[in-house]
Write a protein that holds these residues in place. Structure first.
Motif, PDB file in Angstrom:
ATOM      1  N   PRO A  24       0.635  -1.213   0.022  1.00 22.96           N
ATOM      2  CA  PRO A  24      -0.116  -0.068   0.144  1.00 22.96           C
ATOM      3  C   PRO A  24       0.898   1.299   0.001  1.00 22.96           C
ATOM      4  CG  PRO A  24      -0.113  -1.179   2.096  1.00 22.96           C
ATOM      5  CD  PRO A  24       0.516  -1.791   1.269  1.00 22.96           C
TER       6      PRO A  24
ATOM      7  N   ILE B  97       0.395   5.301   1.052  1.00 31.37           N
ATOM      8  CA  ILE B  97      -0.622   6.291   1.538  1.00 31.37           C
ATOM      9  C   ILE B  97      -0.067   7.563   1.682  1.00 31.37           C
ATOM     10  CG2 ILE B  97      -1.720   6.679   4.024  1.00 31.37           C
ATOM     11  CD1 ILE B  97      -1.031   3.708   4.460  1.00 31.37           C
TER      12      ILE B  97
ATOM     13  N   THR C 299       6.037   8.080  -8.902  1.00 33.40           N
ATOM     14  CA  THR C 299       4.934   7.313  -8.781  1.00 33.40           C
ATOM     15  C   THR C 299       5.134   6.284  -9.529  1.00 33.40           C
ATOM     16  OG1 THR C 299       3.947   8.619 -10.468  1.00 33.40           O
ATOM     17  CG2 THR C 299       3.397   9.501  -8.233  1.00 33.40           C
TER      18      THR C 299
ATOM     19  N   LYS D  31      -9.912   9.023   0.443  1.00 37.61           N
ATOM     20  CA  LYS D  31      -9.610   7.761  -0.547  1.00 37.61           C
ATOM     21  C   LYS D  31      -9.112   6.529   0.077  1.00 37.61           C
ATOM     22  CE  LYS D  31      -6.976   6.666  -4.556  1.00 37.61           C
ATOM     23  NZ  LYS D  31      -5.769   7.240  -5.568  1.00 37.61           N
TER      24      LYS D  31
ATOM     25  N   PRO E  18       4.147   0.945  -7.821  1.00 33.41           N
ATOM     26  CA  PRO E  18       3.462  -0.398  -8.003  1.00 33.41           C
ATOM     27  C   PRO E  18       4.719  -1.720  -7.834  1.00 33.41           C
ATOM     28  CG  PRO E  18       3.045   1.043  -9.757  1.00 33.41           C
ATOM     29  CD  PRO E  18       4.042   1.554  -9.023  1.00 33.41           C
TER      30      PRO E  18
ATOM     31  N   ALA F  78      -1.875   6.843  -5.280  1.00 37.98           N
ATOM     32  CA  ALA F  78      -1.879   6.372  -3.819  1.00 37.98           C
ATOM     33  C   ALA F  78      -3.140   5.460  -3.814  1.00 37.98           C
ATOM     34  CB  ALA F  78      -1.795   7.355  -2.827  1.00 37.98           C
ATOM     35  N   ASP F  79      -2.975   4.569  -2.805  1.00 34.04           N
ATOM     36  CA  ASP F  79      -4.167   3.796  -2.582  1.00 34.04           C
ATOM     37  C   ASP F  79      -4.901   4.336  -1.499  1.00 34.04           C
ATOM     38  OD1 ASP F  79      -3.133   1.201  -3.935  1.00 34.04           O
ATOM     39  OD2 ASP F  79      -1.620   1.478  -2.644  1.00 34.04           O
ATOM     40  N   GLU F  80      -4.441   5.196  -0.525  1.00 36.66           N
ATOM     41  CA  GLU F  80      -5.141   5.874   0.457  1.00 36.66           C
ATOM     42  C   GLU F  80      -4.865   7.479   0.403  1.00 36.66           C
ATOM     43  OE1 GLU F  80      -5.194   4.718   4.563  1.00 36.66           O
ATOM     44  OE2 GLU F  80      -5.142   2.295   3.891  1.00 36.66           O
TER      45      GLU F  80
END
Length: 172
Positions: free
Chosen positions: A3, A5, A111, A172, A115, A157-159
């Motif tokens: 993840p 964040i 960014t 998010k 992944p 981002a995931d969160e």
């Protein structure tokens, strides 16, 4: 993929405390990528306060410019890595390059690493675009750069969390 964040908010709004708490929830050991440098006494005092609050549980990696490389090099070493902060990193880039496009290319590189990381990453950034229009060109360029960079990181981002007056809100 671990993840990612992203935490943003105003100055002294509780961003770093939230980030430290979230990082700790992943277990030990913890990595801290520091992008700022102690260029004066006031900044040295800020850094000392942050280090004291974190304590000995954290390993600090000082990296003012090559953030994507630092995350790749330290992937797998820690239960989580906290990057504090994106805003200082962008300052370093803008002052070194004097080119917003080149700075945003570095954000894209950052960014693009997300992944491929096995280690959870928590990134902290200031929200600088909610106030008045700055009076000088450099400040306006920085405000715009920070806004674009925050938008790119938030999208990847995931969160995403924002803090206001010590109160975190998950977006998010």
């Amino acid at each position: 993929m671990a993840p990612v964040i992203f935490i943003t908010g105003g100055a002294r709004s509780g961003k770093s405390r939230l980030a430290e708490r979230l990082a700790g929830s992943f277990g030990m050991p913890l990595g801290y990528v520091a992008t700022g440098a102690a260029g004066d006494g006031e900044m040295a005092a800020r850094i000392a306060r942050h280090r004291q609050r974190r304590g000995d549980a954290w390993t600090t990696i000082e990296e003012p410019m090559e953030l994507a490389a630092a995350l790749r090099e330290n992937d797998g070493r820690f239960a989580a890595v906290l990057v504090d902060c994106i805003t200082l990193w962008l300052t370093n880039l803008l002052l070194a390059y004097d080119d917003s496009t080149r700075c945003l290319d570095q954000v894209k590189e950052l960014t693009a690493v997300f992944p491929h990381l096995a280690t959870p990453i928590i990134l902290v950034s200031n929200e600088v675009g909610m106030g008045i229009v700055p009076e000088n060109r450099l400040a306006r360029r920085f405000r715009d750069l920070a806004g674009e960079a925050n938008e790119m990181i938030a999208a990847a981002a995931d969160e995403v969390h924002v803090t206001f007056s010590g109160i975190p809100l998950r977006l998010k």
